[in-house]
Motif scaffolding. Structure first.
Motif, PDB file in Angstrom:
ATOM      1  N   UNK A   1       0.802  -1.205   0.199  1.00  0.00           N
ATOM      2  CA  UNK A   1      -0.018  -0.014   0.031  1.00  0.00           C
ATOM      3  C   UNK A   1       0.765   1.344   0.134  1.00  0.00           C
ATOM      4  N   UNK A   2       0.966   1.767  -0.970  1.00  0.00           N
ATOM      5  CA  UNK A   2       1.922   2.882  -1.085  1.00  0.00           C
ATOM      6  C   UNK A   2       1.438   4.139  -1.038  1.00  0.00           C
ATOM      7  N   UNK A   3       0.053   4.243  -1.257  1.00  0.00           N
ATOM      8  CA  UNK A   3      -0.837   5.170  -1.004  1.00  0.00           C
ATOM      9  C   UNK A   3      -2.019   4.528  -0.159  1.00  0.00           C
ATOM     10  N   UNK A   4      -2.019   5.122   1.198  1.00  0.00           N
ATOM     11  CA  UNK A   4      -3.210   4.849   2.400  1.00  0.00           C
ATOM     12  C   UNK A   4      -3.853   5.851   2.708  1.00  0.00           C
ATOM     13  N   UNK A   5      -5.136   5.925   2.728  1.00  0.00           N
ATOM     14  CA  UNK A   5      -5.899   7.027   3.297  1.00  0.00           C
ATOM     15  C   UNK A   5      -6.766   6.517   4.354  1.00  0.00           C
ATOM     16  N   UNK A   6      -6.182   6.821   5.723  1.00  0.00           N
ATOM     17  CA  UNK A   6      -6.810   6.260   6.868  1.00  0.00           C
ATOM     18  C   UNK A   6      -7.886   7.198   7.399  1.00  0.00           C
ATOM     19  N   UNK A   7      -9.201   6.595   7.416  1.00  0.00           N
ATOM     20  CA  UNK A   7     -10.254   7.705   7.972  1.00  0.00           C
ATOM     21  C   UNK A   7     -10.205   7.643   9.444  1.00  0.00           C
ATOM     22  N   UNK A   8     -10.033   8.900  10.201  1.00  0.00           N
ATOM     23  CA  UNK A   8      -9.913   8.847  11.569  1.00  0.00           C
ATOM     24  C   UNK A   8     -11.109   9.973  11.854  1.00  0.00           C
ATOM     25  N   UNK A   9     -11.566   9.717  13.142  1.00  0.00           N
ATOM     26  CA  UNK A   9     -12.771  10.546  13.750  1.00  0.00           C
ATOM     27  C   UNK A   9     -12.317  10.743  15.224  1.00  0.00           C
ATOM     28  N   UNK A  10     -12.849  11.814  15.651  1.00  0.00           N
ATOM     29  CA  UNK A  10     -12.422  12.227  17.023  1.00  0.00           C
ATOM     30  C   UNK A  10     -13.932  11.875  17.881  1.00  0.00           C
ATOM     31  N   UNK A  11     -13.979  11.200  18.894  1.00  0.00           N
ATOM     32  CA  UNK A  11     -15.067  11.165  19.704  1.00  0.00           C
ATOM     33  C   UNK A  11     -14.992  11.369  21.058  1.00  0.00           C
ATOM     34  N   UNK A  12     -15.984  10.987  21.786  1.00  0.00           N
ATOM     35  CA  UNK A  12     -15.958  11.258  23.365  1.00  0.00           C
ATOM     36  C   UNK A  12     -15.304  12.538  23.634  1.00  0.00           C
ATOM     37  N   UNK A  13     -14.370  12.718  24.300  1.00  0.00           N
ATOM     38  CA  UNK A  13     -13.755  13.538  24.957  1.00  0.00           C
ATOM     39  C   UNK A  13     -12.696  14.211  24.077  1.00  0.00           C
ATOM     40  N   UNK A  14     -12.544  13.655  22.801  1.00  0.00           N
ATOM     41  CA  UNK A  14     -11.801  14.263  21.978  1.00  0.00           C
ATOM     42  C   UNK A  14     -10.442  13.227  21.460  1.00  0.00           C
ATOM     43  N   UNK A  15     -10.932  11.996  21.989  1.00  0.00           N
ATOM     44  CA  UNK A  15      -9.649  11.192  21.459  1.00  0.00           C
ATOM     45  C   UNK A  15      -9.937  10.616  20.126  1.00  0.00           C
ATOM     46  N   UNK A  16      -8.865  10.304  19.366  1.00  0.00           N
ATOM     47  CA  UNK A  16      -8.906   9.982  17.954  1.00  0.00           C
ATOM     48  C   UNK A  16      -9.123   8.383  17.944  1.00  0.00           C
ATOM     49  N   UNK A  17      -9.920   7.873  16.765  1.00  0.00           N
ATOM     50  CA  UNK A  17     -10.156   6.414  16.447  1.00  0.00           C
ATOM     51  C   UNK A  17     -10.278   6.419  15.060  1.00  0.00           C
ATOM     52  N   UNK A  18      -9.391   5.288  14.658  1.00  0.00           N
ATOM     53  CA  UNK A  18      -9.341   4.921  13.089  1.00  0.00           C
ATOM     54  C   UNK A  18     -10.777   4.087  12.866  1.00  0.00           C
ATOM     55  N   UNK A  19     -11.261   4.722  11.902  1.00  0.00           N
ATOM     56  CA  UNK A  19     -12.705   4.139  11.254  1.00  0.00           C
ATOM     57  C   UNK A  19     -12.637   3.120  10.079  1.00  0.00           C
TER      58      UNK A  19
END
Lengths: 317, 472
Positions: B140-158
């Motif tokens: 995977x030379x090019x990866x697009x990782x979807x990240x969101x912020x939830x709860x008190x502001x912590x990041x999750x990878x979706x």
């Protein structure tokens, strides 16, 4: 460069040039139709124009009678008519879109914006401000597109295919514009130009932006023979057949590949005939004959350019 | 379970403006509404003129739709970004190791960390790739990782997008637009630049050329001008100064790929292909593909051309594999994952299915192979009928679905018809992997424009925002 890319560039330029010249032909015909004359004469004039554009039959499928409004609607807005300005500008934009990565952003945006504006025009809107203003707009968009091309594109193969398309199309179109006029204006003797004819010839010159040029070059009365000479043989006249062929040949010879020798030779031959030709001998053989023959040779060159450069070579070649 | 509280990117719970938004918020309140309105209209007309659009199928040419652009940026402070970046690099490294392992010795399966049938029976697993070596062992030379912020502001990878992730052109164009419309804002903020992305991409692509090729010819391959992401394909080819090719422009002779040019055939070494695996080669995959190149797979397996991304990366970004990514990080890198995974119920497991069916109105249910926001159920936002319909699907084909708790996605003030209102967003950073792993700061921020919506996909009416990573 990819053959497919070259093909899109070539046709992008041809369609833009065709849109401009269609506007020019319509403009001159419209102006002439306003001169005092009978309705039958006006009809003949519009009919003649359709004939030279090879769209007579297509027109009659869509409309019964030839009226200026019907012809303008057909030649400008008709989406079913492949020769309409609408379709030409759409094809210009579609070809540009297919190779937008090869064009400079400015050139792509110019073509895209032209198309977006064209979609907003309607027949009613155009008639309200007069067709002249619309034709002017088409010409200016074409001027702009050419200027942006020369002003921003790298001088490599891509520019040459664009220029090749522009001038091959112009050679054909200028010949057609001349044919429209010489259809009902048979050149008489040099010093016998009637007043009515004067307007006809000056309208023709205006249509190819050559009125002032004529005055400057000949400093004399307008005569059919000189008009023909200016638009056929004068290589310093930007829209003449001679200038167009010079550009075709010089761009072609710089694109040269292993298959294109015969195409270059034919283009060079046509160019040198114009370079060394005399208008009197062209007229002796019949001017309309000459123009028809010229257009056949342009058509042949177009097919050859396609075969040599634009149709993808197969794995075996 | 009703979700009541969301993390707001601009303001804290007590209503005060967060420090990294202070300068922007002051500017926004000082700027007259009519100037903002004028600028927003200008942005629309510029996007139209530039033709920065996505194609709408079946409509007349030139009626491509704009992806709505919002002028309020999403701002990320330097420290948050550096943590996020470290987590993303770690994750993509592990994912590349995983793909390499799966197509070679399958150590992770032997060690029992992931059930073998989950991988080997997956439709995205490509047996054709078994034992094939690729340059630098990178897939995977090019990866697009979807990240969101939830709860008190912590990041999750979706979601990890490892096939043909798109959107980077909007990231670049959004920045260009912001700088054009509001140059004064860039004088007031130290916004980390992103404009060198195409350069980095070209560098990455050249670095994974077939062994022995010193001056590789790179091309971008598109399905064609009517593909919905065509703008991006043309844009990237132009920005990198390489040819944009379609399948018909390429052919394979003796396992070497050539493009058809006006001067005859020319060799191609690296193909950044924006065409799905299935359509790449009608001789190997879908026979009806009109956009592929016959013989491409053989040339690829012979190591004569690099495909970017590699064939078969889908085995790692599938939603049924997603729950195992933290395990991959521990297994291949011997590190603890920096970024959170969203807890995931795999409906193929009876106990997970039972839980899902009992909590449908709270969960997000997704198709394992779905993408683009299609075929999903957002429980809290759905009607009883929609939930009942989905229940039937689930019971009929439980293995096709996963379920996750509905995350309280963070939101950010956004211009909408009624004025400025908070709208939910996500972030897609792009990770480039070749001889080294590289990223530009930030990524594409997508925003769900409908009130309350959690779906940010452009095909579902989402918009975009410029993303600012502030330099320390």
């Amino acid at each position: 460069m990819l053959s497919r890319t070259a093909d899109h560039l070539f046709w992008m330029a041809r369609y833009m040039e065709r849109a401009e010249n269609t506007a020019r032909i319509l403009d001159v015909t419209y102006r002439l139709s306003l001169l005092p004359q009978s309705e039958a004469e006006v009809q003949t004039m519009w009919g003649g124009m359709l004939k030279i554009m090879e769209l007579e039959d297509a027109f009659h499928v869509r409309h019964e009678a030839i009226t200026p409004e019907a012809v303008l609607a057909f030649m400008i807005f008709d989406r079913e008519n492949p020769g309409s300005i609408y379709r030409c500008l759409r094809a210009t934009r579609e070809n540009a879109h297919a190779v937008r990565g090869t064009l400079t952003s400015e050139l792509w945006e110019t073509s895209n914006e032209t198309w977006l504006k064209m979609r907003d025009f309607t027949l009613a809107k155009m008639m309200e401000s007069g067709p002249g203003a619309f034709f002017e707009w088409v010409k200016y968009r074409s001027h702009l597109s050419r200027g942006v091309t020369i002003g921003t594109m790298l001088q490599d193969e891509s520019l040459r295919f664009i220029r090749l398309g522009t001038f091959l199309e112009r050679a054909d179109n200028t010949a057609r514009i001349l044919e429209v006029k010489y259809l009902n204006l048979l050149p008489g003797s040099e010093d016998d130009v009637h007043t009515a004819d004067y307007y006809q010839w000056s309208a023709l010159l205006h249509s190819v932006s050559a009125f002032e040029v004529y005055r400057r070059v000949y400093r004399d009365q307008i005569t059919p023979l000189r008009v023909a000479e200016l638009l056929v043989l004068r290589a310093d006249m930007p829209r003449s057949l001679a200038r167009s062929m010079k550009e075709v040949y010089s761009n072609l010879s710089r694109l040269s590949n292993v298959r294109s020798a015969e195409t270059e030779r034919l283009a060079g031959e046509l160019e040198s005939h114009l370079h060394f030709g005399r208008i009197e001998s062209i007229f002796e053989g019949g001017f309309r004959q000459y123009l028809e023959n010229f257009r056949d040779r342009i058509f042949d060159l177009g097919c050859r350019i396609s075969d040599d450069f634009l149709i993808p070579t197969t794995a075996e070649s | 379970m009703a979700i009541t509280k969301f993390f707001n990117e601009m303001t804290a719970d007590d209503g005060s403006v967060r420090a990294h938004y202070a300068a922007y918020a002051a500017w926004l309140s000082d700027t007259p509404a009519d100037r903002i309105a004028r600028k927003r209209a200008e942005a629309d007309s510029l996007f139209h003129r530039f033709g920065i659009t996505f194609a709408v199928y079946g409509e007349e040419s030139g009626t491509e739709r704009l992806i709505p652009f919002d002028i309020i940026p999403r701002i990320i402070p330097a420290k948050e970004w550096s943590d996020l970046e470290a987590g993303l690099r770690q994750r993509v490294k592990a994912l590349n190791s995983f793909i390499h392992d799966i197509y070679h010795d399958q150590e992770i399966l032997k060690a029992g960390h992931i059930p073998a049938e989950q991988v080997l029976n997956n439709a995205q697993y490509r047996p054709e790739m078994q034992g094939v070596n690729v340059p630098c062992d990178i897939y995977a030379h090019i990866a697009g990782v979807d990240v969101v912020r939830a709860g008190a502001g912590e990041f999750y990878v979706l979601e990890d997008n490892l096939r043909v992730p798109s959107g980077v052109s909007y990231m670049l164009e959004d920045r260009r637009m912001m700088m054009r419309l509001f140059p004064e804002l860039f004088a007031r903020h130290r916004v980390a630049p992103v404009e060198h992305y195409p350069d980095m991409l070209l560098h990455t692509l050249r670095s994974v050329a077939p062994v022995g090729v010193t001056d590789p010819t790179v091309v971008v391959m598109t399905p064609g001008a009517y593909n919905s992401a065509y703008f991006e394909h043309a844009f990237l080819a132009q920005q990198m100064g390489v040819e944009l090719v379609e399948g018909q422009d390429l052919f394979v002779r003796e396992d070497q790929v050539f493009m058809r040019t006006t001067q005859g055939p020319r060799r191609v070494d690296v193909i950044y292909r924006r065409v799905d695996d299935d359509f790449l080669d009608p001789q190997a995959f879908r026979k009806d593909s009109m956009i592929g190149v016959p013989g491409l797979l053989n040339a690829y397996r012979a190591g004569r051309v690099t495909l970017s991304n590699a064939i078969g990366t889908g085995v790692a970004d599938d939603k049924s594999i997603y729950p195992y990514v933290p395990e991959m990080i521990r297994f291949y890198l011997g590190e603890e994952p920096i970024l959170n995974n969203v807890p995931t119920y795999m409906c193929r497991k009876p106990e997970d299915l039972a839980y899902t069916l009992a909590h449908l109105s709270e969960l997000v249910v997704k198709e394992v192979h779905g993408a683009g926001g299609y075929g999903m159920l957002v429980g809290p936002a759905s009607t009883k009928e929609e939930i009942a319909t989905f229940r039937k699907y689930l019971v009929a084909n439980p293995e096709k679905y996963i379920a996750q708790p509905t995350l309280a996605l963070s939101n950010c003030p956004t211009f909408v018809e009624s004025g400025v209102a908070p709208r939910h967003l996500d972030l897609r950073p792009f990770v480039l992997s070749g001889t080294e792993v590289q990223m530009v700061p930030g990524g594409l921020t997508r925003v769900a424009l409908r009130d309350g919506s959690l779906v940010v996909n452009s095909s579902q009416g989402g918009g975009t925002k410029d993303t600012w990573v502030l330099e320390a």
